[in-house]
Design a protein around this motif. Structure first.
Motif, PDB file in Angstrom:
ATOM      1  N   GLY A 191       0.821  -1.206   0.000  1.00  0.00           N
ATOM      2  CA  GLY A 191       0.000   0.000   0.000  1.00  0.00           C
ATOM      3  C   GLY A 191       0.855   1.256   0.000  1.00  0.00           C
ATOM      4  N   ALA A 192       1.951   1.237   0.774  1.00  0.00           N
ATOM      5  CA  ALA A 192       2.865   2.379   0.798  1.00  0.00           C
ATOM      6  C   ALA A 192       3.462   2.629  -0.578  1.00  0.00           C
ATOM      7  N   ALA A 193       3.834   1.560  -1.269  1.00  0.00           N
ATOM      8  CA  ALA A 193       4.403   1.709  -2.612  1.00  0.00           C
ATOM      9  C   ALA A 193       3.383   2.308  -3.583  1.00  0.00           C
ATOM     10  N   MET A 194       2.141   1.838  -3.526  1.00  0.00           N
ATOM     11  CA  MET A 194       1.111   2.365  -4.428  1.00  0.00           C
ATOM     12  C   MET A 194       0.787   3.819  -4.122  1.00  0.00           C
ATOM     13  N   VAL A 195       0.751   4.155  -2.839  1.00  0.00           N
ATOM     14  CA  VAL A 195       0.471   5.530  -2.448  1.00  0.00           C
ATOM     15  C   VAL A 195       1.585   6.459  -2.929  1.00  0.00           C
ATOM     16  N   GLY A 196       2.836   6.047  -2.735  1.00  0.00           N
ATOM     17  CA  GLY A 196       3.950   6.866  -3.195  1.00  0.00           C
ATOM     18  C   GLY A 196       3.926   7.078  -4.690  1.00  0.00           C
ATOM     19  N   THR A 197       3.646   6.015  -5.435  1.00  0.00           N
ATOM     20  CA  THR A 197       3.531   6.133  -6.889  1.00  0.00           C
ATOM     21  C   THR A 197       2.419   7.096  -7.272  1.00  0.00           C
ATOM     22  N   SER A 198       1.280   6.992  -6.595  1.00  0.00           N
ATOM     23  CA  SER A 198       0.124   7.834  -6.924  1.00  0.00           C
ATOM     24  C   SER A 198       0.431   9.309  -6.704  1.00  0.00           C
ATOM     25  N   PHE A 199       0.957   9.649  -5.531  1.00  0.00           N
ATOM     26  CA  PHE A 199       1.242  11.046  -5.232  1.00  0.00           C
ATOM     27  C   PHE A 199       2.317  11.611  -6.164  1.00  0.00           C
ATOM     28  N   ALA A 200       3.362  10.834  -6.437  1.00  0.00           N
ATOM     29  CA  ALA A 200       4.464  11.318  -7.263  1.00  0.00           C
ATOM     30  C   ALA A 200       4.021  11.557  -8.703  1.00  0.00           C
ATOM     31  N   VAL A 201       3.290  10.607  -9.284  1.00  0.00           N
ATOM     32  CA  VAL A 201       2.834  10.769 -10.667  1.00  0.00           C
ATOM     33  C   VAL A 201       1.830  11.910 -10.761  1.00  0.00           C
ATOM     34  N   ALA A 202       0.930  12.026  -9.774  1.00  0.00           N
ATOM     35  CA  ALA A 202      -0.023  13.134  -9.771  1.00  0.00           C
ATOM     36  C   ALA A 202       0.700  14.475  -9.728  1.00  0.00           C
ATOM     37  N   GLY A 203       1.720  14.582  -8.885  1.00  0.00           N
ATOM     38  CA  GLY A 203       2.488  15.828  -8.809  1.00  0.00           C
ATOM     39  C   GLY A 203       3.213  16.142 -10.103  1.00  0.00           C
ATOM     40  N   ALA A 204       3.784  15.119 -10.741  1.00  0.00           N
ATOM     41  CA  ALA A 204       4.490  15.331 -12.007  1.00  0.00           C
ATOM     42  C   ALA A 204       3.533  15.850 -13.083  1.00  0.00           C
ATOM     43  N   ILE A 205       2.343  15.253 -13.168  1.00  0.00           N
ATOM     44  CA  ILE A 205       1.365  15.701 -14.166  1.00  0.00           C
ATOM     45  C   ILE A 205       0.935  17.134 -13.895  1.00  0.00           C
ATOM     46  N   MET A 206       0.662  17.454 -12.628  1.00  0.00           N
ATOM     47  CA  MET A 206       0.219  18.806 -12.287  1.00  0.00           C
ATOM     48  C   MET A 206       1.289  19.838 -12.607  1.00  0.00           C
ATOM     49  N   GLN A 207       2.528  19.544 -12.281  1.00  0.00           N
ATOM     50  CA  GLN A 207       3.600  20.494 -12.550  1.00  0.00           C
ATOM     51  C   GLN A 207       3.812  20.674 -14.043  1.00  0.00           C
ATOM     52  N   GLY A 208       3.671  19.590 -14.806  1.00  0.00           N
ATOM     53  CA  GLY A 208       3.839  19.700 -16.247  1.00  0.00           C
ATOM     54  C   GLY A 208       2.718  20.463 -16.911  1.00  0.00           C
ATOM     55  N   MET A 209       1.477  20.197 -16.510  1.00  0.00           N
ATOM     56  CA  MET A 209       0.340  20.843 -17.161  1.00  0.00           C
ATOM     57  C   MET A 209       0.232  22.325 -16.802  1.00  0.00           C
ATOM     58  N   THR A 210       0.502  22.661 -15.545  1.00  0.00           N
ATOM     59  CA  THR A 210       0.343  24.044 -15.096  1.00  0.00           C
ATOM     60  C   THR A 210       1.620  24.866 -15.214  1.00  0.00           C
ATOM     61  N   ARG A 211       2.746  24.199 -15.488  1.00  0.00           N
ATOM     62  CA  ARG A 211       4.061  24.873 -15.509  1.00  0.00           C
ATOM     63  C   ARG A 211       4.314  25.566 -14.173  1.00  0.00           C
ATOM     64  N   ASN A 212       3.811  24.945 -13.126  1.00  0.00           N
ATOM     65  CA  ASN A 212       3.912  25.490 -11.779  1.00  0.00           C
ATOM     66  C   ASN A 212       4.832  24.604 -10.958  1.00  0.00           C
ATOM     67  N   PRO A 213       6.004  25.095 -10.560  1.00  0.00           N
ATOM     68  CA  PRO A 213       6.962  24.258  -9.823  1.00  0.00           C
ATOM     69  C   PRO A 213       6.493  23.891  -8.425  1.00  0.00           C
ATOM     70  N   LEU A 214       5.422  24.545  -7.941  1.00  0.00           N
ATOM     71  CA  LEU A 214       4.924  24.273  -6.599  1.00  0.00           C
ATOM     72  C   LEU A 214       3.667  23.410  -6.607  1.00  0.00           C
ATOM     73  N   ALA A 215       3.275  22.912  -7.758  1.00  0.00           N
ATOM     74  CA  ALA A 215       2.056  22.117  -7.848  1.00  0.00           C
ATOM     75  C   ALA A 215       2.234  20.776  -7.145  1.00  0.00           C
ATOM     76  N   ASP A 216       1.237  20.439  -6.332  1.00  0.00           N
ATOM     77  CA  ASP A 216       1.243  19.179  -5.585  1.00  0.00           C
ATOM     78  C   ASP A 216      -0.173  18.965  -5.080  1.00  0.00           C
ATOM     79  N   SER A 217      -0.617  17.719  -5.047  1.00  0.00           N
ATOM     80  CA  SER A 217      -1.998  17.450  -4.661  1.00  0.00           C
ATOM     81  C   SER A 217      -2.299  17.926  -3.243  1.00  0.00           C
TER      82      SER A 217
END
Length: 354
Positions: free
Chosen positions: A87-113
């Motif tokens: 569960g820890a591995a899946m959670v880490g993957t989820s948060f990290a990929v979500a943050g990467a997508i948000m930062q890429g789409m918004t061009r915002n270096p502070l984007a994070d869920s």
């Protein structure tokens, strides 16, 4: 637009695309993926073997591949520790990929869920579920978490867009802080009024303890589908990270890509929060670190972020058990010890552009 300006724009677009190709480091991504997976497997093995009852690696191996339900150690591994660490591995993957997508789409270096209200929105939805629908199956908890994350994101983007000049990284973070505080306060008020504070305490602190196979069975298809979708969108996200004008010039349908990316982020954030609770900064730290290592191509950033995010949360969960045994330190607190200084560093570094 004159012919000369069109030619200049096309030339600039070619140069930007070449810059992405030249700044990407596939060899570094290969090292991270191979080394990260090996480190993750070792961390999982060590995390499963460590606890109130120390278990040797050979017992872990036997419990995984030759399980004997009559043995106490095998029961501990199969029913408590293995689902927790996976569960820890899946959670880490989820948060990290979500943050990467948000930062890429918004061009915002502070984007994070966590910084943009998604985690607080999902937590608010969980508070409503505990108050009005006690005993709700976990599948419905995940679905309501998706809706809550969407509510948080909608409020943040709505408030941030109301001011003149539109969204900027600073305004987005400020709106996220305000919305997160509001939704967290509402969640706490619901907890006090309906006497469900103990039920919500786990999500407030953030932790993997209590994760079971049923939760993983429900969560895994959502996370797998979302990560796979993120990899499919990775080339388009790279174009968006260079700017909307360049993306449109290359024939990208920006609106469609942003909608698909937003849905993926909501799925990942909602699923993760429903399991682990209010753990922030994973989606801020990991994409930044990955970009420094592999370049700006999201075809490399997203899979590497998935591996490094899983490794970070697995190691943080292990550290949470080692700091003050036999008691556990909240996982969210340990991640915040790394995340807050990193956030301040990024805020200062990007301050001129905010």
């Amino acid at each position: 637009m004159s012919l000369s300006k069109i030619k200049m724009n096309l030339k600039q677009q070619d140069e930007d695309v070449k810059t992405v190709s030249l700044s990407s480091r596939p060899w570094a991504a290969t090292i991270i993926l191979v080394g990260g997976v090996i480190a993750l497997l070792l961390s999982i093995g060590f995390s499963v073997s460590f606890g109130a009852a120390d278990i040797k690696f050979i017992a872990v191996w036997e419990a995984v591949f030759h399980n004997n339900p009559d043995l106490t150690q095998h029961q501990i591994i199969q029913e408590l520790r293995l689902p927790r660490v996976l569960g820890a591995a899946m959670v880490g993957t989820s948060f990290a990929v979500a943050g990467a997508i948000m930062q890429g789409m918004t061009r915002n270096p502070l984007a994070d869920s966590g910084l943009l209200g998604l985690n607080a929105g999902a937590g608010f939805a969980l508070a409503l579920c505990f108050a009005f629908f006690p005993g709700l199956p976990f599948l419905f908890l995940i679905l309501y978490s998706f809706l809550g994350a969407g509510l948080g994101a909608g409020l943040v983007y709505g408030i941030g867009s109301m001011v003149r000049g539109g969204l900027t990284p600073l305004r987005l973070v400020l709106a996220g802080a305000a919305v997160s505080a509001l939704l967290s306060a509402l969640s706490e008020g619901i907890a006090l009024y309906f006497h469900i504070g103990q039920d919500l305490a786990f999500w407030y602190a953030g932790g993997i303890a209590g994760t079971n196979w049923l939760q993983l069975k429900i969560m895994f298809p959502w996370v797998l589908a979302a990560v796979f979708g993120a990899i499919i969108l990775s080339r388009s996200i790279t174009m968006l990270s260079l700017g909307d004008e360049l993306a449109k010039g290359l024939g990208l349908r920006s609106g469609t890509v942003k909608l698909a990316g937003t849905i993926i982020v909501l799925i990942l954030a909602g699923a993760a929060v429903s399991v682990v609770g209010a753990v922030g900064f994973v989606g801020l730290i990991i994409p930044h670190l990955t970009r420094k290592l592999v370049g700006v191509d999201y075809r490399l950033i997203i899979p590497c972020s998935a591996v490094l995010g899983a490794l970070l949360v697995v190691c943080a969960d292990l550290a949470a058990r080692m700091v003050n045994p036999p008691y556990e330190t909240p996982l969210g607190a340990l991640v915040a010890l790394i995340g807050v200084p990193f956030f301040l560093y990024i805020s200062r570094k990007e301050g001129r552009g905010l």
